[in-house]
Scaffold this active site. Structure first.
Site, PDB file in Angstrom:
ATOM      1  N   GLY A   1       0.728  -1.225  -0.074  1.00 35.76           N
ATOM      2  CA  GLY A   1       0.119  -0.128  -0.038  1.00 35.76           C
ATOM      3  C   GLY A   1       0.866   1.295   0.133  1.00 35.76           C
TER       4      GLY A   1
ATOM      5  N   ILE B   1       2.336   2.985   7.281  1.00 34.94           N
ATOM      6  CA  ILE B   1       1.656   3.891   8.095  1.00 34.94           C
ATOM      7  C   ILE B   1       1.580   3.016   9.457  1.00 34.94           C
ATOM      8  CG2 ILE B   1       0.619   5.308   6.447  1.00 34.94           C
ATOM      9  CD1 ILE B   1      -2.157   3.765   7.223  1.00 34.94           C
ATOM     10  N   ASP B   2       1.377   1.394   9.502  1.00 35.21           N
ATOM     11  CA  ASP B   2       0.996   0.737  10.557  1.00 35.21           C
ATOM     12  C   ASP B   2       2.078   0.546  11.623  1.00 35.21           C
ATOM     13  OD1 ASP B   2      -1.080   0.420   9.020  1.00 35.21           O
ATOM     14  OD2 ASP B   2      -0.557  -1.394   8.332  1.00 35.21           O
TER      15      ASP B   2
ATOM     16  N   ARG C   1     -22.417  14.316  22.317  1.00 36.49           N
ATOM     17  CA  ARG C   1     -22.556  13.004  21.514  1.00 36.49           C
ATOM     18  C   ARG C   1     -21.015  12.388  22.035  1.00 36.49           C
ATOM     19  NH1 ARG C   1     -23.986  14.625  15.354  1.00 36.49           N
ATOM     20  NH2 ARG C   1     -26.114  14.633  15.708  1.00 36.49           N
TER      21      ARG C   1
ATOM     22  N   MET D   1      -6.523   3.204  10.949  1.00 38.43           N
ATOM     23  CA  MET D   1      -5.928   1.902  10.353  1.00 38.43           C
ATOM     24  C   MET D   1      -4.957   1.238  11.348  1.00 38.43           C
ATOM     25  SD  MET D   1      -5.470   2.758   6.296  1.00 38.43           S
ATOM     26  CE  MET D   1      -6.961   2.251   5.176  1.00 38.43           C
ATOM     27  N   GLY D   2      -4.261   0.517  10.695  1.00 35.74           N
ATOM     28  CA  GLY D   2      -3.027  -0.181  11.519  1.00 35.74           C
ATOM     29  C   GLY D   2      -3.023  -1.710  11.384  1.00 35.74           C
ATOM     30  N   ARG D   3      -4.024  -2.216  10.958  1.00 30.42           N
ATOM     31  CA  ARG D   3      -3.896  -3.852  10.763  1.00 30.42           C
ATOM     32  C   ARG D   3      -4.117  -4.275  12.206  1.00 30.42           C
ATOM     33  NH1 ARG D   3      -2.137  -7.129   6.779  1.00 30.42           N
ATOM     34  NH2 ARG D   3      -0.288  -7.780   8.073  1.00 30.42           N
TER      35      ARG D   3
ATOM     36  N   ARG E   1     -21.841   8.405  17.167  1.00 27.23           N
ATOM     37  CA  ARG E   1     -21.774   8.358  15.638  1.00 27.23           C
ATOM     38  C   ARG E   1     -20.278   7.771  15.390  1.00 27.23           C
ATOM     39  NH1 ARG E   1     -25.442  12.052  13.461  1.00 27.23           N
ATOM     40  NH2 ARG E   1     -27.462  11.600  14.737  1.00 27.23           N
TER      41      ARG E   1
END
Ligand code: F6P
Length: 372
Positions: free
Chosen positions: A11, A138-139, A174, A181-183, A278
């Site tokens: 990626g 990025i992970d 709220r 992300m990060g797997r 949310r």
């Protein structure tokens, strides 16, 4: 060292172009030719190349993405081929790639990639190719280095998102969830959560109990804080439960794509607290855009050092950062670890439960959906 090949596999991530720039500038200053393969290992397999030069690698310091293109679908050691009866067999095409590299007169191949791509790099090393790896994701889940380039940019993007969620959560009373992300590693969630002042952070390394999350939100409410921010790593899972799989990408070496935990957590919180809750899924925002100053520096260090190592004849290693010192680690040590989802945790690089940051986060009252 006369001619280097380079590819950006897996990626994309902020800093890829800066690594290419670092490689190119160092190579040019040493009279070395650089050839890029397009779309990662796909370009190597198909002979799709791009000659890198001063012109096409200038102006890259702030540009996200990769001018070479990237793909997380090609494993040259196991290319899927459809048979007449519809079945798929996997064919090893690595020898063809080795021949191509030899025909092109490459003295070295620099692979800029994540765990799967670096495993292939190690395997090309075993086939006699001079390989050097650069840890990209990025992970931040690559074994053997404290930090991968791209991680800091992703954390910065996630932090900015949390800042924005904060003001709207407070205006509307709220609970707002941010799925990052990060797997199966929680680094992005932990760092952005701390930087953004999250109230709860859920990471894969600590399976969560939704009741504990609710407890935290209710405690805040009892103190007059009528909103809460929860950062959830896409790989987070409930105690005794499993990760949330968004889809299976059949033609990808690592087929599982995570996603959906944010909405699930939101539903459960709303049901239990009655507060409007949310979820926002940050997704590819984390992979796009300009690299941060930190990542520009790191990517330059990594790219330039990869060429320096090639000139020194030091191959089959990955450039790495350990204790703030630039170093190398054998590709074999990196590739020997299976970081895929579901792999034993002893084989993964994840957030250490005794890490300073996790302990600090707990000390300042951030909840992790567990008993502590
Ligand atoms: O490994 C980087 C990463 O962005 C992960 O954080 C995420 O799970 C995955 O890639 C998404 O992959 P794809 O681009 O195939 O959807």
């Amino acid at each position: 060292m006369k001619k280097i090949g380079v590819l950006t596999a897996g990626g994309d991530c902020p800093g890829l172009n800066v690594v290419l720039r670092g490689i190119m500038k160092t190579a040019l200053n040493n009279g070395i030719e650089v050839v890029g393969f397009r779309d990662g290992y796909k370009g190597l397999l198909e002979g799709d190349v791009m000659n890198l030069n001063r012109e096409n690698t200038s102006g890259l310091i702030h540009r996200g993405g990769t001018i070479l293109g990237a793909s997380n679908k090609t494993n040259t050691f196991a290319i899927p081929e459809k048979q007449e009866d519809g079945s798929i067999i996997y064919v090893d095409k690595s020898d063809e790639c080795v021949e191509r590299m030899k025909d092109m007169g490459l003295d070295c191949l620099i692979v800029i990639g994540g765990d799967g791509s670096l495993k292939s790099a190690r395997d090309y090393g075993l086939k006699g190719i001079n390989v050097i790896g650069v840890p990209k994701t990025i992970d931040n889940d690559i074994v053997g280095t404290d930090i991968t380039f791209g991680f800091n940019s992703a954390v910065t993007t996630a932090t900015e998102a949390i800042d924005k969620l904060h003001t709207t959560a407070a205006s509307h009373d709220r609970v707002l969830i941010l799925e990052v992300m990060g797997r199966d590693s929680g680094f992005i969630a932990l760092e952005s959560g701390v930087a953004g002042g999250a109230d709860v952070i859920l990471i894969p390394e600590i399976p969560y109990d939704i009741e504990k999350v609710v407890e935290k939100i209710n405690t805040r409410r009892s103190r007059g804080r009528n909103f809460s921010i929860v950062v959830v790593a896409e790989g987070a899972k409930p105690i005794g439960g499993d990760v949330f799989v968004k889809k299976i990408v059949a033609d990808s070496p690592d087929q599982i794509r995570l996603g959906g935990v944010g909405n699930q957590v939101a539903e459960e919180i709303e049901k239990r607290t009655g507060m409007e809750t949310r979820a926002t899924v940050l997704g590819y925002m984390q992979r796009g855009g300009s690299p941060t100053a930190y990542d520009r520096v790191l990517s330059t260090l990594y790219g330039s050092t990869a060429v320096e190592l090639a000139m020194q004849g030091k191959f089959n290693v990955m450039v790495a950062m350990k204790d703030n010192k630039l170093t190398t680690v054998d590709l074999d040590e990196v590739a020997g670890k299976d970081t895929a989802i579901g792999a034993p945790s002893s084989n993964r690089k994840g957030v250490a439960l005794d890490s300073d940051l996790l302990q600090t986060a707990r000390r300042i009252g951030i909840g992790f959906g567990d008993d502590q």
